[in-house]
Design an enzyme around this catalytic site. Structure first.
Site, PDB file in Angstrom:
ATOM      1  N   CYS A 162       0.651  -1.309  -0.168  1.00  0.00           N
ATOM      2  CA  CYS A 162      -0.147  -0.001  -0.137  1.00  0.00           C
ATOM      3  C   CYS A 162       0.902   1.059   0.024  1.00  0.00           C
ATOM      4  O   CYS A 162       0.261   2.373  -0.197  1.00  0.00           O
ATOM      5  CB  CYS A 162      -0.934  -0.114   1.216  1.00  0.00           C
ATOM      6  SG  CYS A 162      -2.019  -1.701   1.162  1.00  0.00           S
ATOM      7  N   THR A 269       1.716  -8.766   8.369  1.00  0.00           N
ATOM      8  CA  THR A 269       0.349  -8.063   8.361  1.00  0.00           C
ATOM      9  C   THR A 269       0.205  -6.923   9.369  1.00  0.00           C
ATOM     10  O   THR A 269      -0.529  -5.924   9.330  1.00  0.00           O
ATOM     11  CB  THR A 269      -0.824  -8.835   8.188  1.00  0.00           C
ATOM     12  OG1 THR A 269      -0.762  -9.767   9.358  1.00  0.00           O
ATOM     13  CG2 THR A 269      -0.619  -9.768   6.982  1.00  0.00           C
ATOM     14  N   HIS A 302      -2.756   7.541   6.294  1.00  0.00           N
ATOM     15  CA  HIS A 302      -2.702   6.328   5.691  1.00  0.00           C
ATOM     16  C   HIS A 302      -4.376   6.019   6.105  1.00  0.00           C
ATOM     17  O   HIS A 302      -5.042   5.781   5.041  1.00  0.00           O
ATOM     18  CB  HIS A 302      -1.849   5.517   6.216  1.00  0.00           C
ATOM     19  CG  HIS A 302      -2.097   4.008   5.254  1.00  0.00           C
ATOM     20  ND1 HIS A 302      -1.796   3.890   3.819  1.00  0.00           N
ATOM     21  CD2 HIS A 302      -2.386   2.987   5.977  1.00  0.00           C
ATOM     22  CE1 HIS A 302      -2.100   2.613   3.861  1.00  0.00           C
ATOM     23  NE2 HIS A 302      -2.455   2.132   4.879  1.00  0.00           N
ATOM     24  N   PRO A 307      -8.843  -1.523  12.594  1.00  0.00           N
ATOM     25  CA  PRO A 307      -8.963  -1.337  14.084  1.00  0.00           C
ATOM     26  C   PRO A 307      -7.281  -1.155  14.634  1.00  0.00           C
ATOM     27  O   PRO A 307      -7.091  -0.216  15.392  1.00  0.00           O
ATOM     28  CB  PRO A 307      -9.511  -2.637  14.465  1.00  0.00           C
ATOM     29  CG  PRO A 307     -10.413  -2.918  13.545  1.00  0.00           C
ATOM     30  CD  PRO A 307      -9.645  -2.760  12.324  1.00  0.00           C
ATOM     31  N   ALA A 308      -6.649  -1.969  14.052  1.00  0.00           N
ATOM     32  CA  ALA A 308      -5.160  -1.888  14.715  1.00  0.00           C
ATOM     33  C   ALA A 308      -4.458  -0.646  14.108  1.00  0.00           C
ATOM     34  O   ALA A 308      -3.756   0.306  14.736  1.00  0.00           O
ATOM     35  CB  ALA A 308      -4.342  -3.249  14.678  1.00  0.00           C
ATOM     36  N   HIS A 336      -9.905   1.968  -0.319  1.00  0.00           N
ATOM     37  CA  HIS A 336      -8.163   1.576  -0.368  1.00  0.00           C
ATOM     38  C   HIS A 336      -7.970   1.034  -1.439  1.00  0.00           C
ATOM     39  O   HIS A 336      -8.299   0.095  -1.933  1.00  0.00           O
ATOM     40  CB  HIS A 336      -8.162   0.821   0.817  1.00  0.00           C
ATOM     41  CG  HIS A 336      -6.675   0.651   1.225  1.00  0.00           C
ATOM     42  ND1 HIS A 336      -5.698   1.156   0.494  1.00  0.00           N
ATOM     43  CD2 HIS A 336      -6.006  -0.090   2.043  1.00  0.00           C
ATOM     44  CE1 HIS A 336      -4.580   1.141   0.958  1.00  0.00           C
ATOM     45  NE2 HIS A 336      -4.692   0.297   1.979  1.00  0.00           N
TER      46      HIS A 336
END
Length: 407
Positions: A162, A269, A302, A307-308, A336
Protein backbone atom coordinates in the site's frame (compact mmCIF):
# COMPACT_ATOMS: atom_id res chain seq x y z
CA UNK A 1 12.55 27.48 -3.30
CA UNK A 2 15.49 25.16 -2.64
CA UNK A 3 17.20 23.28 -5.44
CA UNK A 4 16.98 20.23 -3.18
CA UNK A 5 13.24 20.31 -3.76
CA UNK A 6 11.41 19.26 -6.89
CA UNK A 7 8.42 21.05 -8.34
CA UNK A 8 5.07 19.35 -8.87
CA UNK A 9 3.99 20.88 -12.16
CA UNK A 10 1.19 18.46 -13.07
CA UNK A 11 -1.44 16.40 -11.25
CA UNK A 12 -3.75 13.76 -12.72
CA UNK A 13 -6.23 11.53 -10.90
CA UNK A 14 -8.88 8.88 -11.48
CA UNK A 15 -10.70 7.73 -8.34
CA UNK A 16 -14.14 6.59 -7.20
CA UNK A 17 -14.79 10.29 -6.50
CA UNK A 18 -14.52 11.05 -10.21
CA UNK A 19 -12.51 10.90 -13.42
CA UNK A 20 -10.01 13.73 -13.34
CA UNK A 21 -8.33 15.95 -10.80
CA UNK A 22 -11.19 18.40 -10.27
CA UNK A 23 -13.92 15.74 -10.15
CA UNK A 24 -11.89 13.83 -7.56
CA UNK A 25 -11.27 16.94 -5.47
CA UNK A 26 -14.95 17.90 -5.51
CA UNK A 27 -15.98 14.37 -4.56
CA UNK A 28 -13.53 14.26 -1.67
CA UNK A 29 -14.67 17.63 -0.38
CA UNK A 30 -18.29 16.41 -0.43
CA UNK A 31 -17.24 14.02 2.34
CA UNK A 32 -19.66 11.20 1.48
CA UNK A 33 -18.58 7.55 1.44
CA UNK A 34 -18.77 5.96 -2.00
CA UNK A 35 -18.95 2.28 -1.10
CA UNK A 36 -21.66 0.42 -3.02
CA UNK A 37 -22.68 -3.08 -4.04
CA UNK A 38 -20.34 -4.42 -6.73
CA UNK A 39 -21.72 -6.96 -9.22
CA UNK A 40 -18.21 -8.30 -9.78
CA UNK A 41 -18.07 -9.34 -6.12
CA UNK A 42 -21.58 -10.83 -6.03
CA UNK A 43 -21.84 -13.99 -3.92
CA UNK A 44 -18.80 -13.20 -1.79
CA UNK A 45 -19.00 -12.47 1.94
CA UNK A 46 -17.94 -8.89 1.16
CA UNK A 47 -19.77 -7.84 -1.99
CA UNK A 48 -19.23 -4.08 -2.05
CA UNK A 49 -16.41 -1.75 -3.08
CA UNK A 50 -15.62 1.78 -4.21
CA UNK A 51 -15.61 1.92 -8.01
CA UNK A 52 -14.62 4.64 -10.49
CA UNK A 53 -17.92 5.84 -11.99
CA UNK A 54 -18.60 5.81 -15.71
CA UNK A 55 -15.15 4.63 -16.74
CA UNK A 56 -15.32 3.65 -20.43
CA UNK A 57 -11.86 2.31 -21.20
CA UNK A 58 -12.44 2.12 -24.94
CA UNK A 59 -13.44 5.76 -25.13
CA UNK A 60 -10.76 6.99 -22.73
CA UNK A 61 -7.65 5.06 -23.79
CA UNK A 62 -8.60 3.68 -27.21
CA UNK A 63 -10.14 0.37 -28.15
CA UNK A 64 -6.88 -1.40 -28.99
CA UNK A 65 -5.18 -0.48 -25.72
CA UNK A 66 -8.35 -1.31 -23.80
CA UNK A 67 -8.42 -4.77 -25.43
CA UNK A 68 -4.81 -5.66 -24.76
CA UNK A 69 -4.49 -4.36 -21.21
CA UNK A 70 -6.27 -4.49 -17.87
CA UNK A 71 -8.08 -1.90 -15.79
CA UNK A 72 -5.18 -0.82 -13.60
CA UNK A 73 -3.31 0.13 -16.77
CA UNK A 74 -6.31 2.03 -18.16
CA UNK A 75 -6.53 4.03 -14.94
CA UNK A 76 -2.80 4.81 -15.07
CA UNK A 77 -2.98 6.05 -18.66
CA UNK A 78 -5.85 8.45 -18.01
CA UNK A 79 -4.19 9.90 -14.91
CA UNK A 80 -0.80 10.24 -16.62
CA UNK A 81 -2.27 12.01 -19.65
CA UNK A 82 -4.05 14.49 -17.40
CA UNK A 83 -0.92 15.15 -15.35
CA UNK A 84 1.19 15.85 -18.43
CA UNK A 85 -1.48 18.15 -19.90
CA UNK A 86 -1.76 19.93 -16.55
CA UNK A 87 2.00 20.53 -16.63
CA UNK A 88 1.60 22.14 -20.10
CA UNK A 89 4.04 19.63 -21.58
CA UNK A 90 3.79 18.25 -25.10
CA UNK A 91 5.12 14.71 -25.62
CA UNK A 92 5.27 15.39 -29.35
CA UNK A 93 8.13 17.84 -28.88
CA UNK A 94 9.86 16.96 -25.61
CA UNK A 95 13.15 15.08 -25.41
CA UNK A 96 11.63 11.74 -24.49
CA UNK A 97 14.96 10.23 -23.54
CA UNK A 98 15.09 12.63 -20.58
CA UNK A 99 11.58 11.74 -19.34
CA UNK A 100 11.22 8.97 -16.75
CA UNK A 101 8.16 7.00 -15.67
CA UNK A 102 7.98 5.51 -12.17
CA UNK A 103 4.79 3.63 -11.28
CA UNK A 104 3.75 2.08 -8.00
CA UNK A 105 1.64 -1.08 -8.33
CA UNK A 106 0.97 -3.26 -5.32
CA UNK A 107 -0.20 -6.35 -7.19
CA UNK A 108 -1.64 -7.19 -10.56
CA UNK A 109 -4.82 -8.35 -12.25
CA UNK A 110 -4.52 -12.00 -11.21
CA UNK A 111 -8.24 -12.63 -11.66
CA UNK A 112 -7.70 -12.69 -15.41
CA UNK A 113 -5.83 -15.96 -14.97
CA UNK A 114 -8.84 -18.04 -13.90
CA UNK A 115 -9.97 -18.79 -17.43
CA UNK A 116 -6.41 -19.21 -18.66
CA UNK A 117 -5.60 -21.82 -15.99
CA UNK A 118 -8.81 -23.62 -16.89
CA UNK A 119 -7.75 -23.65 -20.53
CA UNK A 120 -4.33 -24.97 -19.54
CA UNK A 121 -5.72 -27.69 -17.27
CA UNK A 122 -8.03 -28.89 -20.05
CA UNK A 123 -5.31 -28.86 -22.68
CA UNK A 124 -6.78 -25.96 -24.66
CA UNK A 125 -3.44 -24.27 -25.24
CA UNK A 126 -4.59 -22.43 -28.35
CA UNK A 127 -7.46 -20.93 -26.35
CA UNK A 128 -5.06 -19.12 -24.01
CA UNK A 129 -5.08 -15.42 -24.81
CA UNK A 130 -1.88 -14.05 -26.36
CA UNK A 131 -2.36 -11.03 -24.08
CA UNK A 132 -2.73 -13.09 -20.88
CA UNK A 133 0.78 -12.50 -19.60
CA UNK A 134 1.40 -8.95 -20.75
CA UNK A 135 -1.92 -7.57 -19.53
CA UNK A 136 -1.31 -8.66 -15.94
CA UNK A 137 2.37 -7.90 -15.31
CA UNK A 138 2.71 -5.07 -12.76
CA UNK A 139 5.36 -3.31 -14.86
CA UNK A 140 3.04 -2.95 -17.82
CA UNK A 141 1.34 0.14 -16.38
CA UNK A 142 4.67 1.97 -16.55
CA UNK A 143 5.37 0.40 -19.93
CA UNK A 144 2.06 1.51 -21.43
CA UNK A 145 2.44 5.04 -20.01
CA UNK A 146 5.95 5.22 -21.46
CA UNK A 147 4.71 4.08 -24.86
CA UNK A 148 1.66 6.33 -24.84
CA UNK A 149 3.59 9.48 -23.92
CA UNK A 150 6.89 8.69 -25.64
CA UNK A 151 8.67 8.91 -22.31
CA UNK A 152 11.85 7.07 -23.25
CA UNK A 153 14.02 7.51 -20.17
CA UNK A 154 14.14 5.16 -17.16
CA UNK A 155 10.88 3.23 -16.78
CA UNK A 156 10.47 1.63 -13.36
CA UNK A 157 7.85 -0.06 -11.19
CA UNK A 158 7.91 -0.06 -7.40
CA UNK A 159 5.97 -2.59 -5.35
CA UNK A 160 5.80 -1.87 -1.62
CA UNK A 161 2.19 -2.94 -1.04
CA UNK A 162 0.00 0.00 0.00
CA UNK A 163 3.03 2.29 0.02
CA UNK A 164 3.84 1.60 -3.65
CA UNK A 165 2.56 4.88 -5.13
CA UNK A 166 4.31 7.01 -2.53
CA UNK A 167 7.52 5.00 -2.96
CA UNK A 168 7.36 5.63 -6.72
CA UNK A 169 7.14 9.38 -6.17
CA UNK A 170 10.07 9.29 -3.77
CA UNK A 171 12.19 7.25 -6.19
CA UNK A 172 11.31 9.65 -9.02
CA UNK A 173 12.41 12.58 -6.86
CA UNK A 174 15.75 10.88 -6.26
CA UNK A 175 16.19 10.31 -10.00
CA UNK A 176 15.67 14.01 -10.69
CA UNK A 177 18.17 14.93 -7.99
CA UNK A 178 20.74 12.54 -9.44
CA UNK A 179 20.34 13.87 -12.98
CA UNK A 180 19.01 10.58 -14.38
CA UNK A 181 16.11 12.49 -15.97
CA UNK A 182 14.78 16.01 -16.42
CA UNK A 183 11.06 15.20 -16.09
CA UNK A 184 9.49 12.38 -14.09
CA UNK A 185 5.94 11.09 -14.39
CA UNK A 186 5.35 9.29 -11.12
CA UNK A 187 2.49 7.82 -9.14
CA UNK A 188 0.49 4.66 -8.71
CA UNK A 189 -2.42 2.68 -10.12
CA UNK A 190 -4.36 -0.33 -8.98
CA UNK A 191 -7.73 -2.02 -9.31
CA UNK A 192 -8.18 -3.69 -5.91
CA UNK A 193 -11.82 -4.59 -6.31
CA UNK A 194 -11.23 -8.10 -7.63
CA UNK A 195 -12.90 -11.33 -6.44
CA UNK A 196 -9.66 -12.98 -5.35
CA UNK A 197 -8.53 -9.86 -3.51
CA UNK A 198 -11.93 -9.57 -1.81
CA UNK A 199 -11.89 -13.22 -0.79
CA UNK A 200 -8.30 -13.14 0.45
CA UNK A 201 -8.65 -9.93 2.44
CA UNK A 202 -11.91 -11.25 3.89
CA UNK A 203 -10.10 -14.36 5.11
CA UNK A 204 -7.49 -12.08 6.69
CA UNK A 205 -10.35 -10.23 8.46
CA UNK A 206 -9.07 -7.01 6.94
CA UNK A 207 -12.28 -5.84 5.24
CA UNK A 208 -15.33 -4.13 6.65
CA UNK A 209 -18.35 -6.42 6.78
CA UNK A 210 -20.99 -3.68 6.83
CA UNK A 211 -22.97 -5.13 3.92
CA UNK A 212 -26.08 -3.36 5.24
CA UNK A 213 -24.34 0.02 4.84
CA UNK A 214 -21.66 -0.01 2.12
CA UNK A 215 -21.50 3.79 1.89
CA UNK A 216 -20.78 3.99 5.60
CA UNK A 217 -18.41 1.03 5.75
CA UNK A 218 -15.08 2.84 5.41
CA UNK A 219 -14.76 4.62 8.76
CA UNK A 220 -11.21 5.88 9.39
CA UNK A 221 -10.51 6.61 13.07
CA UNK A 222 -14.15 5.95 14.00
CA UNK A 223 -14.93 3.96 17.14
CA UNK A 224 -17.01 1.49 15.08
CA UNK A 225 -14.56 0.92 12.23
CA UNK A 226 -14.14 -2.75 11.31
CA UNK A 227 -11.81 -2.79 8.31
CA UNK A 228 -11.21 -1.17 4.96
CA UNK A 229 -13.22 -1.12 1.74
CA UNK A 230 -11.61 -2.18 -1.52
CA UNK A 231 -11.30 0.52 -4.15
CA UNK A 232 -9.45 1.41 -7.31
CA UNK A 233 -7.80 4.41 -8.83
CA UNK A 234 -4.68 6.13 -10.07
CA UNK A 235 -2.81 9.35 -9.40
CA UNK A 236 0.18 10.72 -11.28
CA UNK A 237 2.43 13.69 -10.64
CA UNK A 238 4.76 15.44 -13.06
CA UNK A 239 7.97 16.32 -11.23
CA UNK A 240 10.69 18.68 -12.44
CA UNK A 241 13.69 20.46 -11.01
CA UNK A 242 12.58 23.98 -10.02
CA UNK A 243 15.08 25.69 -12.32
CA UNK A 244 13.81 23.68 -15.30
CA UNK A 245 10.19 24.49 -14.50
CA UNK A 246 11.05 28.19 -14.19
CA UNK A 247 12.98 28.15 -17.45
CA UNK A 248 9.92 27.05 -19.40
CA UNK A 249 7.55 29.31 -17.49
CA UNK A 250 5.69 26.49 -15.77
CA UNK A 251 3.74 27.06 -12.60
CA UNK A 252 4.28 24.69 -9.68
CA UNK A 253 1.30 23.39 -7.74
CA UNK A 254 3.60 22.44 -4.89
CA UNK A 255 7.10 21.36 -3.92
CA UNK A 256 8.18 17.87 -2.92
CA UNK A 257 10.71 18.66 -0.23
CA UNK A 258 11.28 15.40 1.62
CA UNK A 259 10.94 11.64 1.30
CA UNK A 260 11.44 9.01 3.96
CA UNK A 261 11.09 5.22 3.84
CA UNK A 262 11.47 2.47 6.41
CA UNK A 263 10.53 -1.08 7.30
CA UNK A 264 8.95 -2.30 10.52
CA UNK A 265 10.83 -5.60 10.22
CA UNK A 266 8.23 -7.16 12.50
CA UNK A 267 5.28 -8.98 10.92
CA UNK A 268 3.77 -9.54 7.44
CA UNK A 269 0.44 -7.90 8.30
CA UNK A 270 0.36 -6.38 11.80
CA UNK A 271 1.92 -2.93 12.23
CA UNK A 272 4.48 -2.23 14.91
CA UNK A 273 2.22 -1.46 17.91
CA UNK A 274 4.34 1.58 18.79
CA UNK A 275 4.56 2.76 15.19
CA UNK A 276 8.35 2.87 15.42
CA UNK A 277 8.93 2.01 11.76
CA UNK A 278 6.44 4.54 10.43
CA UNK A 279 7.83 7.14 12.82
CA UNK A 280 11.30 6.61 11.34
CA UNK A 281 9.85 7.28 7.87
CA UNK A 282 8.24 10.54 9.01
CA UNK A 283 11.41 11.68 10.72
CA UNK A 284 13.47 10.74 7.67
CA UNK A 285 11.17 12.75 5.39
CA UNK A 286 11.49 15.81 7.64
CA UNK A 287 15.25 15.42 7.93
CA UNK A 288 15.50 15.10 4.16
CA UNK A 289 13.55 18.35 3.82
CA UNK A 290 15.57 19.99 6.60
CA UNK A 291 12.26 20.78 8.25
CA UNK A 292 11.10 20.76 11.85
CA UNK A 293 7.84 19.30 13.10
CA UNK A 294 6.49 22.84 13.51
CA UNK A 295 6.58 23.21 9.72
CA UNK A 296 4.00 20.44 9.24
CA UNK A 297 0.57 22.04 9.24
CA UNK A 298 -1.49 19.12 7.92
CA UNK A 299 -1.31 15.32 7.70
CA UNK A 300 -2.94 13.23 4.98
CA UNK A 301 -3.09 9.99 6.94
CA UNK A 302 -2.84 6.45 5.67
CA UNK A 303 -6.00 5.95 7.77
CA UNK A 304 -7.44 2.82 6.16
CA UNK A 305 -10.04 2.14 8.90
CA UNK A 306 -8.36 -0.99 10.23
CA UNK A 307 -8.85 -1.31 14.00
CA UNK A 308 -5.14 -1.70 14.75
CA UNK A 309 -3.66 0.43 11.96
CA UNK A 310 -5.58 3.63 12.71
CA UNK A 311 -4.74 3.49 16.39
CA UNK A 312 -1.04 2.90 15.68
CA UNK A 313 -0.94 5.80 13.22
CA UNK A 314 -2.58 8.08 15.79
CA UNK A 315 -0.07 6.96 18.42
CA UNK A 316 2.94 7.68 16.24
CA UNK A 317 1.58 11.06 15.10
CA UNK A 318 1.20 12.10 18.72
CA UNK A 319 4.70 10.82 19.47
CA UNK A 320 6.20 12.85 16.61
CA UNK A 321 4.18 16.06 16.88
CA UNK A 322 2.90 16.15 20.45
CA UNK A 323 -0.27 17.91 19.36
CA UNK A 324 -0.61 16.85 15.69
CA UNK A 325 -1.92 19.34 13.12
CA UNK A 326 -5.27 18.70 11.39
CA UNK A 327 -5.51 15.19 9.96
CA UNK A 328 -7.66 13.70 7.22
CA UNK A 329 -8.09 10.29 5.62
CA UNK A 330 -9.34 10.14 2.05
CA UNK A 331 -10.28 6.46 2.35
CA UNK A 332 -13.55 7.26 4.10
CA UNK A 333 -14.78 8.56 0.74
CA UNK A 334 -12.93 6.47 -1.87
CA UNK A 335 -11.93 3.28 -0.06
CA UNK A 336 -8.50 1.70 -0.27
CA UNK A 337 -6.86 1.36 -3.69
CA UNK A 338 -3.82 -0.44 -2.25
CA UNK A 339 -0.80 0.36 -4.46
CA UNK A 340 -2.41 3.56 -5.77
CA UNK A 341 -3.41 4.90 -2.35
CA UNK A 342 -0.09 6.57 -1.51
CA UNK A 343 -0.05 8.40 -4.82
CA UNK A 344 -3.66 9.56 -4.40
CA UNK A 345 -2.78 10.80 -0.91
CA UNK A 346 0.21 12.67 -2.30
CA UNK A 347 -1.74 14.31 -5.12
CA UNK A 348 -4.46 15.46 -2.75
CA UNK A 349 -1.89 16.78 -0.27
CA UNK A 350 -0.49 18.98 -3.06
CA UNK A 351 -3.97 20.25 -3.88
CA UNK A 352 -4.78 20.85 -0.21
CA UNK A 353 -1.68 23.03 0.15
CA UNK A 354 -2.40 24.87 -3.07
CA UNK A 355 -6.02 25.56 -2.11
CA UNK A 356 -5.46 25.94 1.64
CA UNK A 357 -8.33 23.52 2.22
CA UNK A 358 -8.42 20.13 3.96
CA UNK A 359 -11.00 17.61 2.67
CA UNK A 360 -13.07 15.90 5.37
CA UNK A 361 -12.85 12.31 6.59
CA UNK A 362 -16.12 10.58 5.72
CA UNK A 363 -18.10 8.39 8.14
CA UNK A 364 -16.36 9.60 11.28
CA UNK A 365 -19.23 9.89 13.74
CA UNK A 366 -17.42 9.19 17.01
CA UNK A 367 -13.65 9.29 17.37
CA UNK A 368 -12.14 6.17 18.90
CA UNK A 369 -11.42 6.84 22.58
CA UNK A 370 -7.81 5.74 22.05
CA UNK A 371 -7.21 8.25 19.24
CA UNK A 372 -6.23 11.80 20.18
CA UNK A 373 -6.18 13.58 16.83
CA UNK A 374 -7.78 16.66 15.32
CA UNK A 375 -9.48 14.84 12.45
CA UNK A 376 -11.29 16.99 9.89
CA UNK A 377 -14.84 15.68 9.48
CA UNK A 378 -18.15 16.41 7.78
CA UNK A 379 -17.07 19.46 5.77
CA UNK A 380 -13.77 20.77 4.34
CA UNK A 381 -11.74 22.98 6.65
CA UNK A 382 -10.09 26.21 5.54
CA UNK A 383 -6.64 26.07 7.11
CA UNK A 384 -3.39 28.00 6.77
CA UNK A 385 -0.75 25.53 5.55
CA UNK A 386 2.83 25.92 4.36
CA UNK A 387 3.85 22.28 4.74
CA UNK A 388 2.14 18.88 4.96
CA UNK A 389 3.01 15.20 5.05
CA UNK A 390 1.38 12.32 3.21
CA UNK A 391 1.59 8.87 4.83
CA UNK A 392 1.51 5.46 3.16
CA UNK A 393 2.00 2.24 5.11
CA UNK A 394 1.87 -1.24 3.57
CA UNK A 395 1.79 -4.91 4.40
CA UNK A 396 5.24 -6.27 5.07
CA UNK A 397 5.83 -3.27 7.30
CA UNK A 398 6.84 -1.02 4.41
CA UNK A 399 6.44 2.70 5.03
CA UNK A 400 6.78 5.76 2.78
CA UNK A 401 6.21 9.39 3.77
CA UNK A 402 6.35 12.48 1.56
CA UNK A 403 6.71 16.05 2.79
CA UNK A 404 5.35 18.81 0.57
CA UNK A 405 5.62 22.59 0.80
CA UNK A 406 3.49 25.24 -0.81
CA UNK A 407 4.99 26.60 -4.02
Amino acid sequence: MSEREVAVTGVGMVTPAGIGREATWDGLCAGVGLGAHDDELAGLPVDFSCRVPGFDAGALVGRQVAWRSDRFIHLALVAAREAVADAALDPAIWDGARVAVVMGVGGNSADRWYQEYENLAEGRIEAISPTALLRSLPNMAAGEVSTDLRALGPCLTTSTACASGATAIGVARDMLRSGACDIAIAGGAECARLPMAAAAFHRMRALSRRRHDPAGASRPFDAERDGFVLGEGAAMLVLERPRDARARGARARGLLSGYGASSDGLHPTYPDPEGAGARRAIEAALADARAGVEEVHHVTAHGNASPAGDRVEATLLCAVFGAPPPVTSLKGVIGHSLGAAGAINAACTVLALERQLVPPTANLDRLDDGIDLDVVTKVPRRHRMDGAISNAFGHGGQNAVLFFRSA
